[in-house]
Motif scaffolding. Structure first.
Motif, PDB file in Angstrom:
ATOM      1  N   ASP A   1       0.786  -1.167   0.131  1.00  0.00           N
ATOM      2  CA  ASP A   1      -0.127   0.018   0.010  1.00  0.00           C
ATOM      3  C   ASP A   1       0.873   1.322   0.052  1.00  0.00           C
ATOM      4  N   LEU A   2       0.558   2.105  -0.865  1.00  0.00           N
ATOM      5  CA  LEU A   2       1.268   3.327  -1.108  1.00  0.00           C
ATOM      6  C   LEU A   2       0.437   4.558  -1.163  1.00  0.00           C
ATOM      7  N   SER A   3       0.872   5.927  -0.644  1.00  0.00           N
ATOM      8  CA  SER A   3       0.113   6.893  -0.922  1.00  0.00           C
ATOM      9  C   SER A   3       1.258   7.955  -1.474  1.00  0.00           C
ATOM     10  N   GLY A   4       0.711   8.766  -2.469  1.00  0.00           N
ATOM     11  CA  GLY A   4       1.970   9.707  -2.880  1.00  0.00           C
ATOM     12  C   GLY A   4       1.368  11.130  -3.380  1.00  0.00           C
ATOM     13  N   ASN A   5       2.162  12.022  -3.531  1.00  0.00           N
ATOM     14  CA  ASN A   5       2.167  13.278  -3.944  1.00  0.00           C
ATOM     15  C   ASN A   5       3.016  13.769  -4.966  1.00  0.00           C
TER      16      ASN A   5
ATOM     17  N   SER B   1      -3.637  24.282  -4.125  1.00  0.00           N
ATOM     18  CA  SER B   1      -5.046  24.349  -4.247  1.00  0.00           C
ATOM     19  C   SER B   1      -5.856  23.188  -3.908  1.00  0.00           C
ATOM     20  N   GLU B   2      -6.887  23.121  -3.212  1.00  0.00           N
ATOM     21  CA  GLU B   2      -7.640  21.917  -2.968  1.00  0.00           C
ATOM     22  C   GLU B   2      -8.853  21.957  -3.825  1.00  0.00           C
ATOM     23  N   GLU B   3      -8.860  22.777  -4.887  1.00  0.00           N
ATOM     24  CA  GLU B   3      -9.949  22.592  -5.827  1.00  0.00           C
ATOM     25  C   GLU B   3      -9.934  21.451  -6.769  1.00  0.00           C
ATOM     26  N   LEU B   4     -10.520  20.185  -6.751  1.00  0.00           N
ATOM     27  CA  LEU B   4     -10.282  19.007  -7.463  1.00  0.00           C
ATOM     28  C   LEU B   4     -10.738  19.304  -9.030  1.00  0.00           C
ATOM     29  N   THR B   5      -9.868  18.836  -9.838  1.00  0.00           N
ATOM     30  CA  THR B   5      -9.989  19.075 -11.336  1.00  0.00           C
ATOM     31  C   THR B   5     -10.313  17.899 -12.161  1.00  0.00           C
TER      32      THR B   5
ATOM     33  N   ARG C   1      -6.109  11.925  -7.968  1.00  0.00           N
ATOM     34  CA  ARG C   1      -6.934  13.120  -7.918  1.00  0.00           C
ATOM     35  C   ARG C   1      -5.993  14.012  -7.972  1.00  0.00           C
ATOM     36  N   MET C   2      -6.456  15.179  -9.150  1.00  0.00           N
ATOM     37  CA  MET C   2      -5.618  16.029  -9.529  1.00  0.00           C
ATOM     38  C   MET C   2      -6.047  17.392  -9.010  1.00  0.00           C
ATOM     39  N   TYR C   3      -5.091  18.486  -8.425  1.00  0.00           N
ATOM     40  CA  TYR C   3      -5.624  19.569  -8.033  1.00  0.00           C
ATOM     41  C   TYR C   3      -4.534  20.690  -8.722  1.00  0.00           C
TER      42      TYR C   3
ATOM     43  N   LYS D   1       6.347  22.652 -15.438  1.00  0.00           N
ATOM     44  CA  LYS D   1       6.529  23.005 -16.764  1.00  0.00           C
ATOM     45  C   LYS D   1       7.561  24.047 -16.636  1.00  0.00           C
ATOM     46  N   SER D   2       8.612  24.133 -17.538  1.00  0.00           N
ATOM     47  CA  SER D   2       9.803  24.992 -17.268  1.00  0.00           C
ATOM     48  C   SER D   2      10.135  25.241 -15.949  1.00  0.00           C
ATOM     49  N   ASP D   3      10.216  24.114 -14.994  1.00  0.00           N
ATOM     50  CA  ASP D   3      10.575  24.266 -13.760  1.00  0.00           C
ATOM     51  C   ASP D   3       9.582  24.974 -12.877  1.00  0.00           C
ATOM     52  N   ASN D   4       8.315  25.320 -13.276  1.00  0.00           N
ATOM     53  CA  ASN D   4       7.266  26.056 -12.778  1.00  0.00           C
ATOM     54  C   ASN D   4       6.309  25.033 -12.264  1.00  0.00           C
ATOM     55  N   PRO D   5       5.850  24.886 -10.909  1.00  0.00           N
ATOM     56  CA  PRO D   5       4.811  24.050 -10.611  1.00  0.00           C
ATOM     57  C   PRO D   5       3.529  24.258 -11.082  1.00  0.00           C
ATOM     58  N   LEU D   6       2.890  23.325 -11.698  1.00  0.00           N
ATOM     59  CA  LEU D   6       1.276  23.595 -12.235  1.00  0.00           C
ATOM     60  C   LEU D   6       0.280  22.763 -11.550  1.00  0.00           C
ATOM     61  N   ASN D   7       0.459  21.689 -11.219  1.00  0.00           N
ATOM     62  CA  ASN D   7      -0.637  20.738 -10.633  1.00  0.00           C
ATOM     63  C   ASN D   7       0.053  19.771  -9.748  1.00  0.00           C
ATOM     64  N   THR D   8      -0.809  19.328  -8.875  1.00  0.00           N
ATOM     65  CA  THR D   8      -0.497  18.275  -7.807  1.00  0.00           C
ATOM     66  C   THR D   8      -1.656  17.094  -8.069  1.00  0.00           C
ATOM     67  N   VAL D   9      -0.852  15.888  -7.817  1.00  0.00           N
ATOM     68  CA  VAL D   9      -1.799  14.619  -8.102  1.00  0.00           C
ATOM     69  C   VAL D   9      -1.608  13.914  -6.804  1.00  0.00           C
ATOM     70  N   ARG D  10      -2.421  13.575  -6.039  1.00  0.00           N
ATOM     71  CA  ARG D  10      -2.615  12.818  -4.893  1.00  0.00           C
ATOM     72  C   ARG D  10      -3.208  11.344  -5.246  1.00  0.00           C
ATOM     73  N   SER D  11      -2.154  10.504  -4.769  1.00  0.00           N
ATOM     74  CA  SER D  11      -2.447   8.865  -5.258  1.00  0.00           C
ATOM     75  C   SER D  11      -2.685   7.977  -4.064  1.00  0.00           C
ATOM     76  N   LEU D  12      -3.452   6.959  -4.143  1.00  0.00           N
ATOM     77  CA  LEU D  12      -3.598   5.957  -3.533  1.00  0.00           C
ATOM     78  C   LEU D  12      -3.282   4.525  -4.145  1.00  0.00           C
ATOM     79  N   THR D  13      -2.458   3.635  -4.038  1.00  0.00           N
ATOM     80  CA  THR D  13      -2.173   2.318  -4.714  1.00  0.00           C
ATOM     81  C   THR D  13      -1.999   1.334  -3.852  1.00  0.00           C
ATOM     82  N   SER D  14      -2.698   0.355  -4.263  1.00  0.00           N
ATOM     83  CA  SER D  14      -2.893  -0.921  -3.443  1.00  0.00           C
ATOM     84  C   SER D  14      -2.585  -2.084  -4.485  1.00  0.00           C
ATOM     85  N   SER D  15      -1.745  -2.869  -4.195  1.00  0.00           N
ATOM     86  CA  SER D  15      -1.290  -4.167  -4.810  1.00  0.00           C
ATOM     87  C   SER D  15      -1.377  -5.461  -4.021  1.00  0.00           C
ATOM     88  N   ASN D  16      -2.082  -6.345  -4.433  1.00  0.00           N
ATOM     89  CA  ASN D  16      -2.323  -7.717  -3.659  1.00  0.00           C
ATOM     90  C   ASN D  16      -1.693  -8.858  -4.677  1.00  0.00           C
TER      91      ASN D  16
END
Length: 789
Positions: free
Chosen positions: A327-331, A400-404, A394-396, A336-351
């Motif tokens: 089980d992994l969580s990730g951010n 920002s906390e606005e889900l896109t 989930r992309m933001y 783009k050109s070293d400027n942050p654009l988006n954040t993706v929060r992930s939950l991964t499960s492998s069995n």
């Protein structure tokens, strides 16, 4: 009448010349066979030397065509007093069997102290190194794993994972029967007579292995019950535990056995990944914590039936189910050109759940001639696995906390592999110095791969079947100073599979060993072999698998086997109870499989991503040198090497040539704190160097630890501390570089407080009453992950 008389005299003289003398040589202390002792036949009364031979691995010898008369059989062996027996041959005797000759070790007196040889002594043969196990070593060891720790070229880590010359690609034989490492848990140290290391496997063995570890058991008929149990526990942080148990019940000629093993391991892990796409100046950076839980139970059971001195039969059954949960969580931050654009929060499960089952039936027949034997074995193997891989992204907008957007994916991977294998081997001696070996093997396997996406049936079934026929033949010559072995294995594979364009192939796999013995302690060996590596089902399945970061992996059903040709020069020096063996090698490889990385548009969101696919990319060579040594109480295996990959070119794709350099070392050192060797401290260390691929390289961290054990009669208590004072470590790092894309992947593991407590107990409630002819061979011959595995 005179002609008839002359004819009868001629017949009589021929009959006289056909008489043989046979016998056996054993150590006086434990009655175990003495191999490679010198046997001389002296004519009485003047003690003139007539002929001589060396004893075979079962301690036997044969002196052929001896005329009637009075003789003395004299045996000599380094470190032991010469012994012998008088022999008288009459005219009517066809074969004389001499009473067993027992050798007594030479001792050195120093005041009130008597010194005996206490460590293992290696004997170099043309195709193998043989280590006889002294009684003092077996009595100071708890199980078969403990003895292997003291064998040069072999290393056993704290979780009983075994490497041979730094490689895990080898097979284990016990009295000629192939077994897995879990089977070793049932072996009592006092049962082991010899351990043989074959570093240059001949054509007798499968063409894809790098070595053979052969264990020869003592030839005793036993009655009663024996066995051992062992437990280990890491109680801090995530709990890791292991338990083993074995039980043998012997009734003279028949022994029934069962061995069980259970390992559970839990760890806190982390994963980080950074990818950069040069064409659009885009970067993704991901980090996340997680956990991994592994359970690996197994069971081995069967029987050994020694029908008589010529025939024996063995059956073995093994079952190993494996479960693994990650089980992994990730951010992930997208730049783009070293400027942050988006954040993706992930939950991964492998069995993953798998089970493998195998059955094998082994038969062996020996003949009146030493070494001559016929063996056959048939094996059936079943493997099934099912993996469930689930992730949600989930992309933001950045900060920002606005889900896109949201994307979820569930993949079920289904794998199966079955094979049926049968082989027949025959060894025939020509005199006492030459033997001929030949054999045949068939191998039929079927493999299948399928997966479902989001619980929907897909057209992703990949079926593969192979029927392989193999034959080999070779000769071994052993003289006093010179030894030679050459063998050729020929294999033909017929393949039936989806999307495969070149299904059939044949290959020739020659091997040769040339040995020169300067003395009993010094020898030089030159070896050559050609090995083959076949692609597995995970490399050949042609369908896409999409990972949490939208990267894609794909197999290639058109993969061909790759080949390695290796030349090696090895010098061996045995001094005292020490073993020192440096070597140089040069290896050429062709069609080696490597992953090719390309940049494409993601089928998920249209952004750029990577696809990796294996091809026969690599041709080149590797040159290096190494050392295998047991110096006093230090067992070390080290290698330094450099290599070159040739340039790979396609019409629209090029991988430039590259040079590489690395080294690897594994060592085990121990010290006994008391004269009876009941208290021991030890240090373990392993570093596997850098693994170089066509477009990537993987770095692994050094593993080391300290421990101690205390033996109280049949009980043994121990403690081991892995990476003392460490916390979270970067266990591995993979760097990938292409003209369009670069990435760095790091796997971290929290190893704080990795202290493991151990206990073992062995018992033997039976007795040994006589010898059985188990072995007369001479000079020749799943996906679960735990730390150190």
């Amino acid at each position: 009448m005179r002609k008839i008389f002359v004819f009868l005299l001629l017949i009589a003289s021929i009959a006289v010349q056909a008489q043989n003398i046979t016998g056996k040589v054993c150590f006086e202390t434990d009655r175990s066979p003495v191999q490679f002792a010198t046997v001389a036949l002296l004519e009485l009364p003047d003690s003139a030397l007539l002929t001589g031979v060396i004893t075979l691995t079962d301690g036997s010898y044969l002196l052929e065509k001896v005329k009637p008369g009075d003789y003395f059989v004299r045996v000599s062996y380094v470190g032991y007093k010469p012994e012998g027996k008088p022999v008288t041959i009459g005219n009517e005797d066809s074969e004389i069997v001499v009473d067993t000759i027992l050798l007594t070790e030479i001792t050195t007196e120093m005041g009130e102290i008597t010194v005996f040889g206490e460590r293992l002594k290696g004997k170099e043969m043309v195709d193998r190194t043989v280590y006889a196990i002294p009684e003092v070593v077996s009595k100071s060891s708890s199980n078969g794993y403990d003895i292997l720790k003291k064998i040069p070229q072999v290393n056993v880590d704290f979780q009983n994972n075994i490497t041979l010359n730094g490689s895990s690609n080898f097979i284990i034989l016990v009295d000629g029967r192939q077994r897995d490492k879990e089977y070793l848990a049932r072996l009592l140290p006092t049962d082991i007579q010899n351990i043989e290391i074959i570093s240059n496997p001949s054509g007798k063995y499968e063409g894809n292995i790098d070595g053979v570890l052969s264990i020869i058991l003592k030839k005793e008929a036993r009655y009663g019950m024996s066995g051992n149990i062992g437990v280990s526990l890491k109680p801090f942080h995530k709990v890791t535990s292991a338990a083993t148990g074995s039980l043998d019940y012997s009734m003279g000629k028949v022994t029934f056995y069962i061995t069980a093993l259970s390992i559970t391991q839990g760890l806190n892990i982390s994963s980080s990944n950074e990818r950069r796409f040069a064409s659009i100046d885009s970067t993704t950076s991901m980090y996340g914590p997680g956990t991994i839980q592994v359970a690996v139970p197994s069971v081995n059971s069967g029987f050994d039936y020694y029908v008589n001195d010529r025939n024996n039969l063995s059956f073995n059954f093994s079952y190993k189910p494996i479960s693994q949960a990650v089980d992994l969580s990730g951010n992930t931050t997208l730049f783009k050109s070293d400027n942050p654009l988006n954040t993706v929060r992930s939950l991964t499960s492998s069995n993953m759940h798998s089970d493998e089952t195998s059955f094998s039936l082994f038969y062996k027949r020996t003949f009146s001639k030493p070494v001559e034997e016929l063996t056959s074995e048939i094996s059936y193997y079943i493997f099934n696995s099912a993996s469930e891989n689930d992730f949600t992204n989930r992309m933001y907008p950045y900060n920002s906390e606005e889900l896109t957007s949201t994307y979820s994916r569930l993949e079920d991977d289904l794998n199966r592999r079955n094979y049926l294998s049968g082989k027949l081997d025959f060894v025939y001696p020509v005199g006492m110095n030459v033997k001929i070996e030949t054999g045949y093997q068939f191998y039929y396997q079927t493999m299948g791969y399928d997966f479902r996406i989001d619980d929907q049936e897909e057209s992703n079934l990949f079926e593969y079947a192979e029927f392989r026929n193999s034959g080999y033949a070779g000769v071994t010559l052993n003289l006093k100073k010179f030894g030679f072995q050459t063998m050729l294995r020929v294999e033909n594979s017929h393949i039936m599979a989806d999307s495969v364009s070149s299904p059939d192939y044949s290959c020739f796999l020659p091997s040769a060993n040339l040995q020169y013995k300067f003395s009993a302690s010094h020898n030089l060996k030159f070896t050559y072999n050609r090995r083959i590596n076949r692609p597995g089902i995970y490399n050949m399945n042609p369908y896409w698998k999409i990972n949490q970061n939208y990267s894609i992996t794909q197999g290639n059903p058109d993969l061909r086997p790759d080949y390695r040709d290796r030349l090696q020069l090895t010098y061996t020096w045995n001094f005292g109870s020490n073993y020192f063996s440096p070597y140089l090698y040069n290896e050429f490889f062709s069609d080696k499989i490597g992953s090719r990385y390309s940049v494409i548009q993601s089928p998920i969101d249209g952004s750029l991503t990577t696809i990796s696919k294996p091809y026969n990319l690599i041709n080149g060579y590797e040159t290096g040198g190494g050392l295998n040594a047991m110096l006093w109480y230090v067992n070390i295996n080290a290698r330094v090497y450099k290599g070159h990959y040739a340039k790979y070119t396609e019409p629209s794709f090029t991988i430039p040539a590259r040079d590489y350099f690395s080294y690897a070392i594994t060592g085990y050192a121990f010290a006994n704190l008391d004269k009876k060797k009941n208290s021991t401290v030890f240090v373990f260390m392993s570093y596997n160097g850098v693994n170089i691929n066509a477009q990537s390289k993987t770095y692994s961290m050094p593993i080391y630890g300290i421990g101690a054990s205390q033996k109280l009669k049949d009980h043994n208590f121990g403690i081991f501390w892995l990476l003392p004072f460490s916390k979270e470590v970067n266990f591995s790092r993979t760097e990938t570089e292409t003209p369009y894309y670069t990435s760095t992947d790091i796997t971290g593991i929290d190893l704080a407080g990795f202290v493991q407590f151990q206990y073992s107990y062995r018992f033997n409630k039976g007795k040994s009453v006589r010898k059985l002819n188990r072995k007369v061979e001479v000079d020749s011959d799943s996906k679960g992950t735990v730390i150190g595995g």
